[in-house]
Enzyme design. Structure first.
Site, short mmCIF file in Angstrom:
data_model
loop_
_atom_site.label_atom_id
_atom_site.label_comp_id
_atom_site.label_asym_id
_atom_site.label_seq_id
_atom_site.Cartn_x
_atom_site.Cartn_y
_atom_site.Cartn_z
N ILE A 1 0.83 -1.22 0.00
CA ILE A 1 0.00 0.00 0.00
C ILE A 1 0.87 1.27 0.00
O ILE A 1 0.45 2.31 -0.52
CB ILE A 1 -0.99 -0.03 1.20
CG1 ILE A 1 -2.19 0.85 0.93
CG2 ILE A 1 -0.30 0.33 2.51
CD1 ILE A 1 -3.38 0.53 1.82
N GLN B 1 10.40 -4.71 11.09
CA GLN B 1 9.15 -5.42 10.82
C GLN B 1 8.00 -4.70 11.51
O GLN B 1 8.06 -4.44 12.72
CB GLN B 1 9.22 -6.88 11.32
CG GLN B 1 7.96 -7.68 10.97
CD GLN B 1 8.05 -9.16 11.34
OE1 GLN B 1 8.93 -9.59 12.08
NE2 GLN B 1 7.12 -9.93 10.80
N HIS C 1 6.63 -11.76 5.43
CA HIS C 1 6.47 -11.23 4.08
C HIS C 1 7.82 -10.89 3.48
O HIS C 1 8.74 -10.47 4.17
CB HIS C 1 5.55 -10.00 4.06
CG HIS C 1 5.94 -8.94 5.04
ND1 HIS C 1 5.61 -9.01 6.37
CD2 HIS C 1 6.63 -7.79 4.88
CE1 HIS C 1 6.08 -7.95 6.99
NE2 HIS C 1 6.72 -7.18 6.11
P1 5GP Z 1 7.39 -4.39 7.20
O1 5GP Z 1 7.67 -3.01 7.68
O2 5GP Z 1 6.69 -5.21 8.26
O3 5GP Z 1 8.57 -5.09 6.61
O4 5GP Z 1 6.40 -4.22 5.98
C1 5GP Z 1 5.03 -4.14 6.11
C2 5GP Z 1 4.52 -3.56 4.83
O5 5GP Z 1 3.12 -3.79 4.77
C3 5GP Z 1 4.72 -2.04 4.74
O6 5GP Z 1 5.55 -1.76 3.64
C4 5GP Z 1 3.30 -1.50 4.58
O7 5GP Z 1 3.21 -0.46 3.65
C5 5GP Z 1 2.52 -2.71 4.11
N1 5GP Z 1 1.12 -2.71 4.51
C6 5GP Z 1 0.64 -2.49 5.77
N2 5GP Z 1 -0.71 -2.58 5.77
C7 5GP Z 1 -1.08 -2.86 4.50
C8 5GP Z 1 -2.35 -3.05 3.87
O8 5GP Z 1 -3.41 -3.00 4.49
N3 5GP Z 1 -2.35 -3.32 2.55
C9 5GP Z 1 -1.18 -3.40 1.82
N4 5GP Z 1 -1.30 -3.67 0.52
N5 5GP Z 1 0.02 -3.22 2.38
C10 5GP Z 1 0.08 -2.95 3.71
#
Ligand code: 5GP
Ligand code: ZN
Length: 139
Positions: free
Chosen positions: A34, A96, A102
């Site tokens: 997103i 994270q 992911h």
């Molecule tokens: P992290 O920071 O955990 O490695 O990455 C989490 C990712 O999930 C972030 O880049 C964030 O933009 C994405 N994200 C969080 N909530 C949503 C959502 O509801 N939909 C989508 N498509 N991405 C999300």
């Protein structure tokens, strides 16, 4: 399917939260992040909930990573990036923010595309032989 009640990505897999799908099969789901760091920034996740790499078993890891080349090539064909970074953050200290495993696929275009790993090396600081004898390989 192993789901986690308060997990946003489990809700995406279930279709309870909408997402822009890139790829789907029995075990794996991929969708556009997103917050697009670069054009085509995609998240690849296992459908079964697992918190992060520490809590992921061999079979799930194999299924998940096996799909990455196919999805990377689909992004290459669609957006014509000149490269791609593949990134996985585990635990808060590593950035994270969603605690469902992911893999970030971040297509790269040029030096100013929005992503630049801050790769500072410390060759003089660490003794490799000493470290390799310290690492536990009792797996
Ligand atoms: P992290 O920071 O955990 O490695 O990455 C989490 C990712 O999930 C972030 O880049 C964030 O933009 C994405 N994200 C969080 N909530 C949503 C959502 O509801 N939909 C989508 N498509 N991405 C999300
Ligand atoms: Zn989940």
């Amino acid at each position: 399917m192993e789901t986690h009640e308060d997990c946003i990505f489990c809700k995406i897999v279930a279709g309870d939260i909408p997402s822009a799908k890139v790829y789907e099969d029995e075990d794996v789901y991929a969708f556009l992040d997103i917050s697009q760091v670069t054009k085509g920034h995609t998240l690849v996740i296992p459908k079964n909930h697992t918190k992060n790499i520490y809590e992921t078993d061999d079979a799930l890891a194999a299924k998940l990573f096996a799909r990455v080349p196919k999805i990377a090539n689909a992004l290459k064909e669609s957006f014509q990036p000149t490269g791609i970074n593949i990134l996985n953050n585990n635990e808060e200290a590593a950035g994270q923010s969603v605690f469902h495993l992911h893999i970030h696929l971040i297509p790269r275009y040029d030096e100013t595309d929005g992503f630049k790993p801050n790769w500072i090396t410390h060759e003089d600081k660490y003794d490799l032989a000493d470290m390799s004898s310290t690492i536990s390989t009792n797996l």
